[in-house]
Scaffold this motif. Sequence first.
Motif, PDB file in Angstrom:
ATOM      1  N   ILE A  18       5.998   7.355  -7.725  1.00 49.53           N
ATOM      2  CA  ILE A  18       5.050   6.338  -8.195  1.00 49.53           C
ATOM      3  C   ILE A  18       4.474   6.741  -9.544  1.00 49.53           C
ATOM      4  CG2 ILE A  18       2.775   5.325  -7.772  1.00 49.53           C
ATOM      5  CD1 ILE A  18       3.568   5.216  -4.789  1.00 49.53           C
ATOM      6  N   LYS A  19       4.162   8.020  -9.718  1.00 49.10           N
ATOM      7  CA  LYS A  19       3.652   8.491 -11.008  1.00 49.10           C
ATOM      8  C   LYS A  19       4.682   8.266 -12.113  1.00 49.10           C
ATOM      9  CE  LYS A  19       0.325  11.900  -9.408  1.00 49.10           C
ATOM     10  NZ  LYS A  19      -0.003  13.324  -9.260  1.00 49.10           N
ATOM     11  N   SER A  54       0.856  -1.186   0.000  1.00 50.40           N
ATOM     12  CA  SER A  54       0.000   0.000   0.000  1.00 50.40           C
ATOM     13  C   SER A  54       0.894   1.237   0.000  1.00 50.40           C
ATOM     14  CB  SER A  54      -0.868   0.006   1.264  1.00 50.40           C
ATOM     15  OG  SER A  54      -0.042   0.185   2.416  1.00 50.40           O
ATOM     16  N   PHE A  55       0.289   2.385  -0.223  1.00 57.23           N
ATOM     17  CA  PHE A  55       1.050   3.636  -0.207  1.00 57.23           C
ATOM     18  C   PHE A  55       1.754   3.787   1.131  1.00 57.23           C
ATOM     19  CE2 PHE A  55       1.783   8.150   0.262  1.00 57.23           C
ATOM     20  CZ  PHE A  55       2.157   8.552  -1.012  1.00 57.23           C
ATOM     21  N   ARG A  56       1.007   3.607   2.202  1.00 61.81           N
ATOM     22  CA  ARG A  56       1.568   3.771   3.543  1.00 61.81           C
ATOM     23  C   ARG A  56       2.651   2.717   3.824  1.00 61.81           C
ATOM     24  NH1 ARG A  56      -0.354   7.087   7.464  1.00 61.81           N
ATOM     25  NH2 ARG A  56      -2.340   7.304   6.386  1.00 61.81           N
ATOM     26  N   GLY A  57       2.409   1.473   3.392  1.00 59.30           N
ATOM     27  CA  GLY A  57       3.400   0.413   3.576  1.00 59.30           C
ATOM     28  C   GLY A  57       4.682   0.703   2.827  1.00 59.30           C
ATOM     29  N   LEU A  58       4.545   1.205   1.614  1.00 56.17           N
ATOM     30  CA  LEU A  58       5.709   1.562   0.808  1.00 56.17           C
ATOM     31  C   LEU A  58       6.458   2.725   1.446  1.00 56.17           C
ATOM     32  CD1 LEU A  58       7.276   0.888  -1.742  1.00 56.17           C
ATOM     33  CD2 LEU A  58       5.660   2.275  -3.036  1.00 56.17           C
ATOM     34  N   GLN A  59       5.717   3.688   1.936  1.00 59.13           N
ATOM     35  CA  GLN A  59       6.325   4.843   2.603  1.00 59.13           C
ATOM     36  C   GLN A  59       7.127   4.389   3.832  1.00 59.13           C
ATOM     37  OE1 GLN A  59       3.508   7.668   4.189  1.00 59.13           O
ATOM     38  NE2 GLN A  59       4.982   9.354   4.073  1.00 59.13           N
ATOM     39  N   GLU A  60       6.584   3.489   4.611  1.00 59.37           N
ATOM     40  CA  GLU A  60       7.291   2.981   5.798  1.00 59.37           C
ATOM     41  C   GLU A  60       8.556   2.226   5.410  1.00 59.37           C
ATOM     42  OE1 GLU A  60       4.502   0.655   8.078  1.00 59.37           O
ATOM     43  OE2 GLU A  60       3.221   2.395   8.428  1.00 59.37           O
ATOM     44  N   ARG A  61       8.473   1.402   4.366  1.00 59.58           N
ATOM     45  CA  ARG A  61       9.644   0.630   3.932  1.00 59.58           C
ATOM     46  C   ARG A  61      10.728   1.524   3.355  1.00 59.58           C
ATOM     47  NH1 ARG A  61       8.522  -4.919   1.651  1.00 59.58           N
ATOM     48  NH2 ARG A  61       7.231  -5.875   3.233  1.00 59.58           N
ATOM     49  N   CYS A  62      10.335   2.692   2.888  1.00 58.53           N
ATOM     50  CA  CYS A  62      11.291   3.639   2.305  1.00 58.53           C
ATOM     51  C   CYS A  62      11.671   4.715   3.322  1.00 58.53           C
ATOM     52  CB  CYS A  62      10.721   4.255   1.036  1.00 58.53           C
ATOM     53  SG  CYS A  62      10.542   3.093  -0.321  1.00 58.53           S
ATOM     54  N   ASP A  63      11.803   4.291   4.554  1.00 53.58           N
ATOM     55  CA  ASP A  63      12.274   5.175   5.631  1.00 53.58           C
ATOM     56  C   ASP A  63      11.433   6.429   5.811  1.00 53.58           C
ATOM     57  OD1 ASP A  63      14.415   3.373   6.087  1.00 53.58           O
ATOM     58  OD2 ASP A  63      15.573   4.336   4.493  1.00 53.58           O
ATOM     59  N   GLY A  64      10.139   6.299   5.590  1.00 55.91           N
ATOM     60  CA  GLY A  64       9.232   7.415   5.838  1.00 55.91           C
ATOM     61  C   GLY A  64       9.402   8.595   4.909  1.00 55.91           C
ATOM     62  N   MET A  65       9.696   8.348   3.628  1.00 57.18           N
ATOM     63  CA  MET A  65       9.829   9.470   2.691  1.00 57.18           C
ATOM     64  C   MET A  65       8.527  10.266   2.643  1.00 57.18           C
ATOM     65  SD  MET A  65       9.540   8.287  -1.285  1.00 57.18           S
ATOM     66  CE  MET A  65      10.234   6.679  -1.220  1.00 57.18           C
ATOM     67  N   SER A  66       8.609  11.496   2.266  1.00 57.81           N
ATOM     68  CA  SER A  66       7.422  12.350   2.274  1.00 57.81           C
ATOM     69  C   SER A  66       6.381  11.832   1.275  1.00 57.81           C
ATOM     70  CB  SER A  66       7.790  13.789   1.940  1.00 57.81           C
ATOM     71  OG  SER A  66       8.006  13.935   0.553  1.00 57.81           O
ATOM     72  N   PRO A  67       5.103  12.012   1.590  1.00 58.13           N
ATOM     73  CA  PRO A  67       4.043  11.556   0.690  1.00 58.13           C
ATOM     74  C   PRO A  67       4.122  12.201  -0.695  1.00 58.13           C
ATOM     75  CG  PRO A  67       3.119  12.142   2.826  1.00 58.13           C
ATOM     76  CD  PRO A  67       4.560  12.549   2.840  1.00 58.13           C
ATOM     77  N   SER A  68       4.510  13.469  -0.756  1.00 62.24           N
ATOM     78  CA  SER A  68       4.567  14.137  -2.063  1.00 62.24           C
ATOM     79  C   SER A  68       5.665  13.545  -2.941  1.00 62.24           C
ATOM     80  CB  SER A  68       4.743  15.650  -1.903  1.00 62.24           C
ATOM     81  OG  SER A  68       5.961  15.937  -1.257  1.00 62.24           O
ATOM     82  N   VAL A  69       6.819  13.226  -2.350  1.00 61.05           N
ATOM     83  CA  VAL A  69       7.914  12.619  -3.119  1.00 61.05           C
ATOM     84  C   VAL A  69       7.507  11.219  -3.566  1.00 61.05           C
ATOM     85  CG1 VAL A  69      10.280  11.746  -3.003  1.00 61.05           C
ATOM     86  CG2 VAL A  69       9.735  13.990  -2.059  1.00 61.05           C
ATOM     87  N   LEU A  70       6.938  10.437  -2.656  1.00 60.81           N
ATOM     88  CA  LEU A  70       6.511   9.087  -3.010  1.00 60.81           C
ATOM     89  C   LEU A  70       5.475   9.135  -4.129  1.00 60.81           C
ATOM     90  CD1 LEU A  70       6.537   6.053  -2.673  1.00 60.81           C
ATOM     91  CD2 LEU A  70       4.962   6.308  -0.742  1.00 60.81           C
ATOM     92  N   ASN A  71       4.532  10.033  -4.035  1.00 61.74           N
ATOM     93  CA  ASN A  71       3.504  10.165  -5.066  1.00 61.74           C
ATOM     94  C   ASN A  71       4.124  10.503  -6.421  1.00 61.74           C
ATOM     95  OD1 ASN A  71       0.713  10.189  -5.856  1.00 61.74           O
ATOM     96  ND2 ASN A  71       0.877  12.418  -5.968  1.00 61.74           N
ATOM     97  N   THR A  72       5.084  11.424  -6.439  1.00 64.76           N
ATOM     98  CA  THR A  72       5.767  11.794  -7.681  1.00 64.76           C
ATOM     99  C   THR A  72       6.514  10.606  -8.266  1.00 64.76           C
ATOM    100  OG1 THR A  72       6.021  14.087  -6.978  1.00 64.76           O
ATOM    101  CG2 THR A  72       7.535  13.307  -8.686  1.00 64.76           C
TER     102      THR A  72
END
Length: 109
Positions: free
Chosen positions: A64-65, A44-62
């Motif tokens: 993933i796009k 999930s988005f949140r799971g991926l964010q946690e595995r990636c050391d809590g990167m910011s949601p905006s960076v993760l969203n960019t």
Amino acid sequence: MTTPLPKKLVRGSSSGVAIMAVFDLLGRKWNMRIMWELNSDPLSFRGLQERCDGMSPSVLNTRIKQLTEAELVFTTSEGYKLTTLGLSLMNTLNPLRDWAADWEEKISK
């Protein structure tokens, strides 16, 4: 930020050669880490964010796009997952991982 794709201008190359596009895409911060984390299981988005050391949601969203536009990642009911192309890329990188381990061993002596 535009997604590096074959036949388009990318960082380090004006030719649009596919290998340069993939190096540009994978060289962007977090893209390899995202693909590495998705290599084993959908997340999930949140799971991926946690595995990636809590990167910011905006960076993760960019990121993933970008990876979605490059057809390396897609969304399922389980979360984000590597496409067949994404899995193929990860398998293609395995010999490079082996080479890097040998390199590390040789220069660490």
